[in-house]
Design a protein around this motif. Structure first.
Motif, PDB file in Angstrom:
ATOM      1  N   GLY A 321       0.834  -1.203   0.000  1.00 18.77           N
ATOM      2  CA  GLY A 321       0.000   0.000   0.000  1.00 18.77           C
ATOM      3  C   GLY A 321       0.863   1.245   0.000  1.00 18.77           C
ATOM      4  N   THR A 322       0.766   2.045   1.038  1.00 20.18           N
ATOM      5  CA  THR A 322       1.512   3.301   1.094  1.00 20.18           C
ATOM      6  C   THR A 322       2.987   3.058   1.428  1.00 20.18           C
ATOM      7  OG1 THR A 322       1.083   3.659   3.460  1.00 20.18           O
ATOM      8  CG2 THR A 322      -0.553   4.498   1.901  1.00 20.18           C
ATOM      9  N   ALA A 345      10.073  10.481  -8.467  1.00 27.03           N
ATOM     10  CA  ALA A 345       8.665  10.566  -8.886  1.00 27.03           C
ATOM     11  C   ALA A 345       8.242   9.299  -9.632  1.00 27.03           C
ATOM     12  CB  ALA A 345       8.447  11.799  -9.766  1.00 27.03           C
ATOM     13  N   TYR A 346       9.101   8.831 -10.536  1.00 27.22           N
ATOM     14  CA  TYR A 346       8.797   7.616 -11.292  1.00 27.22           C
ATOM     15  C   TYR A 346       8.667   6.421 -10.355  1.00 27.22           C
ATOM     16  CZ  TYR A 346       9.559   3.515 -14.237  1.00 27.22           C
ATOM     17  OH  TYR A 346       9.442   2.282 -14.833  1.00 27.22           O
ATOM     18  N   TYR A 347       9.595   6.319  -9.413  1.00 24.69           N
ATOM     19  CA  TYR A 347       9.564   5.204  -8.460  1.00 24.69           C
ATOM     20  C   TYR A 347       8.274   5.220  -7.646  1.00 24.69           C
ATOM     21  CZ  TYR A 347      10.744   2.175  -4.544  1.00 24.69           C
ATOM     22  OH  TYR A 347      10.709   1.189  -3.586  1.00 24.69           O
ATOM     23  N   LEU A 348       7.915   6.370  -7.110  1.00 23.63           N
ATOM     24  CA  LEU A 348       6.719   6.473  -6.262  1.00 23.63           C
ATOM     25  C   LEU A 348       5.444   6.143  -7.035  1.00 23.63           C
ATOM     26  CD1 LEU A 348       7.601   9.674  -4.195  1.00 23.63           C
ATOM     27  CD2 LEU A 348       7.502   7.315  -3.367  1.00 23.63           C
ATOM     28  N   LYS A 349       5.397   6.552  -8.300  1.00 30.36           N
ATOM     29  CA  LYS A 349       4.232   6.251  -9.131  1.00 30.36           C
ATOM     30  C   LYS A 349       4.101   4.746  -9.344  1.00 30.36           C
ATOM     31  CE  LYS A 349       2.255   7.119 -13.716  1.00 30.36           C
ATOM     32  NZ  LYS A 349       2.439   7.814 -15.028  1.00 30.36           N
ATOM     33  N   LEU A 354       1.694  -0.733  -8.168  1.00 29.30           N
ATOM     34  CA  LEU A 354       1.909  -2.145  -7.872  1.00 29.30           C
ATOM     35  C   LEU A 354       1.452  -2.513  -6.465  1.00 29.30           C
ATOM     36  CD1 LEU A 354       5.421  -2.656  -9.536  1.00 29.30           C
ATOM     37  CD2 LEU A 354       3.243  -3.620 -10.294  1.00 29.30           C
ATOM     38  N   ASN A 355       1.803  -1.687  -5.481  1.00 29.61           N
ATOM     39  CA  ASN A 355       1.472  -2.004  -4.094  1.00 29.61           C
ATOM     40  C   ASN A 355      -0.028  -1.992  -3.826  1.00 29.61           C
ATOM     41  OD1 ASN A 355       3.697  -2.206  -1.695  1.00 29.61           O
ATOM     42  ND2 ASN A 355       4.552  -1.253  -3.529  1.00 29.61           N
ATOM     43  N   PHE A 356      -0.724  -0.991  -4.347  1.00 29.77           N
ATOM     44  CA  PHE A 356      -2.168  -0.937  -4.110  1.00 29.77           C
ATOM     45  C   PHE A 356      -2.909  -2.017  -4.898  1.00 29.77           C
ATOM     46  CE2 PHE A 356      -1.375   3.360  -2.403  1.00 29.77           C
ATOM     47  CZ  PHE A 356      -2.107   3.240  -1.225  1.00 29.77           C
ATOM     48  N   SER A 357      -2.339  -2.447  -6.014  1.00 27.64           N
ATOM     49  CA  SER A 357      -2.926  -3.570  -6.750  1.00 27.64           C
ATOM     50  C   SER A 357      -2.823  -4.846  -5.922  1.00 27.64           C
ATOM     51  CB  SER A 357      -2.209  -3.757  -8.092  1.00 27.64           C
ATOM     52  OG  SER A 357      -2.392  -2.620  -8.922  1.00 27.64           O
ATOM     53  N   PHE A 358      -1.650  -5.078  -5.364  1.00 29.08           N
ATOM     54  CA  PHE A 358      -1.460  -6.249  -4.495  1.00 29.08           C
ATOM     55  C   PHE A 358      -2.369  -6.172  -3.280  1.00 29.08           C
ATOM     56  CE2 PHE A 358       2.146  -7.388  -6.977  1.00 29.08           C
ATOM     57  CZ  PHE A 358       2.513  -8.675  -6.609  1.00 29.08           C
ATOM     58  N   LEU A 359      -2.430  -4.995  -2.649  1.00 29.05           N
ATOM     59  CA  LEU A 359      -3.244  -4.828  -1.445  1.00 29.05           C
ATOM     60  C   LEU A 359      -4.709  -5.112  -1.725  1.00 29.05           C
ATOM     61  CD1 LEU A 359      -3.479  -3.953   1.514  1.00 29.05           C
ATOM     62  CD2 LEU A 359      -3.718  -1.596   0.712  1.00 29.05           C
ATOM     63  N   THR A 360      -5.223  -4.608  -2.850  1.00 25.98           N
ATOM     64  CA  THR A 360      -6.629  -4.797  -3.197  1.00 25.98           C
ATOM     65  C   THR A 360      -6.954  -6.276  -3.396  1.00 25.98           C
ATOM     66  OG1 THR A 360      -6.712  -2.620  -4.261  1.00 25.98           O
ATOM     67  CG2 THR A 360      -8.447  -4.195  -4.843  1.00 25.98           C
ATOM     68  N   ILE A 361      -6.116  -6.953  -4.179  1.00 23.64           N
ATOM     69  CA  ILE A 361      -6.360  -8.378  -4.463  1.00 23.64           C
ATOM     70  C   ILE A 361      -6.257  -9.207  -3.188  1.00 23.64           C
ATOM     71  CG2 ILE A 361      -5.496 -10.416  -5.686  1.00 23.64           C
ATOM     72  CD1 ILE A 361      -4.574  -8.475  -7.924  1.00 23.64           C
ATOM     73  N   LEU A 362      -5.225  -8.976  -2.397  1.00 27.35           N
ATOM     74  CA  LEU A 362      -5.019  -9.751  -1.174  1.00 27.35           C
ATOM     75  C   LEU A 362      -6.126  -9.492  -0.148  1.00 27.35           C
ATOM     76  CD1 LEU A 362      -1.146  -9.452  -0.792  1.00 27.35           C
ATOM     77  CD2 LEU A 362      -2.441 -11.553  -1.159  1.00 27.35           C
TER      78      LEU A 362
END
Length: 372
Positions: A321-322, A345-349, A354-362
């Protein structure tokens, strides 16, 4: 002096926040004898001795040597990145997520730089970060929050692994799919000038110490034995290992124990947290991680619920997530920015996507799992 304090705060922002909130709440709940009951001494001992033994392994370059040998078995960009991510994933199960990243992120940097594949560095680092946060979920000693909840609720080892098995399998599946989609299967040319050889005798000796540490964590051996024996042995064979222990992490735990203990004695706040957490432990636990990180969330929320299966899952999947949802994520960000100061900026985007996609699915998988 001021410069040293500023440097400490910058490197250990979570520890600084923990100390600050502990001090603030101590003005409301004055220090007394009850404070001694705030601390989970089994957790603190297990964390300390495991970190010490891990540092001893690190001092003989065990992880670097082993990881390099594994990576050099693979000849393409995709297989090498997957190997890196898997090493971090498995490593977090054995040596904790933050230590796995500290150990294996430089290997990822070396691999990508030496093969001129720097374009994949942000993705590789983020996937290593996700792997570190999620890989450690299966074992009681894989993540600091696991170690605490395992001890605090006296969870049986097999029950613990049973609770985390489905999220664990989903996590490794998602990680593999992402690596296959985002990384092309290009041929690699890698020249390795690393000549360090493994110290077999010390490796065997430290392995025995590590097994002893696991037995202490699993409560087969009283924690006082571990607290005495491991430091005494390392004082003789490797004092540097004791010096290199992540003491700010231990301080962070102690400070959050005080903070959580004090909050539990504030009637109004205690009632609010108790109502929320018992209404939906999985959701509240997951959201809490996004704002105050997973370790303090585990310590704080454990005081208000007995629903440890959902809390355990929440503070593990909540590590995605965050950027502040896990200390490991801050370590990865800091390491990446050190190597690529102009690509924040690129890294944070990419990190957020990726992180919120994983969080949502899990989260959805876990919600379905607990509703059955």
């Amino acid at each position: 002096m001021a410069k040293n304090i500023k440097s400490f705060i910058k490197k250990n922002i979570v520890a600084f926040i923990a100390i600050t909130v502990a001090i603030i709440t101590s003005f409301i709940i004055k220090p007394d004898k009850v404070y001694w009951d705030y601390f989970d001494y089994n957790t603190l001992t297990g964390l300390f001795i495991s970190l010490a033994v891990i540092c001893a392994f690190k001092n003989i370059h065990f992880f670097n040597i082993t990881a390099r040998k594994i990576v050099f078995l693979f000849k393409t960009t995709r297989s090498s990145v997957i190997a890196l991510v898997y090493i971090t994933f498995i490593g977090s199960m054995l040596i904790a997520n933050d230590m796995a990243l500290i150990t294996f992120l430089p290997l990822g940097y070396y691999l990508l730089i030496s093969t001129k594949q720097e374009k994949h560095m942000a993705f590789a680092f983020i996937m290593q970060n996700i792997a570190a946060n999620l890989g450690g979920m299966l074992t009681p000693f894989g993540n600091p929050q696991n170690l605490f909840l395992f001890s605090y609720f006296h969870i049986d080892s097999l029950e613990f692994m049973g609770i985390m098995l489905v999220p664990f399998i989903v996590s490794i599946t998602l990680i593999t799919i992402c690596c296959c989609i985002f990384i092309k299967n290009e041929r690699l040319t890698l020249v390795d000038n690393f000549t360090e050889k493994l110290d077999v005798k010390r490796t065997i000796f430290y392995s025995i110490l590590f097994i002893f540490t696991i037995l202490v964590i699993m409560r087969y051996i009283p924690y006082l034995y571990g607290l005495i024996i491991i430091p005494l042995i390392l004082l003789i064979v490797d004092r540097k290992a004791l010096k290199d222990v992540d003491y700010p992490l231990l301080i962070t735990f102690c400070a959050f124990f005080i903070f959580a203990g004090n909050l539990s004695r504030m009637t109004l706040i205690s009632d609010i947290i108790s109502r929320l957490i018992n209404k939906n432990t999985l959701l509240v636990g997951t959201l809490s991680c996004q704002f105050i990180s997973n370790v303090p969330s585990a310590i704080l929320l454990s005081r208000f619920t007995n629903n440890y299966p959902q809390l355990l899952v929440a503070v593990n999947i909540g590590g995605t997530g965050t950027l502040i949802s896990s200390l490991a994520s801050l370590i990865t960000y800091r390491t990446y920015v050190t190597y690529n100061p102009n690509k924040q900026a690129y890294y944070l985007k990419l990190f957020s996507i990726l992180n919120f996609s994983f969080l949502t699915i899990l989260y959805l998988v876990s919600l379905l799992l607990f509703s059955l």
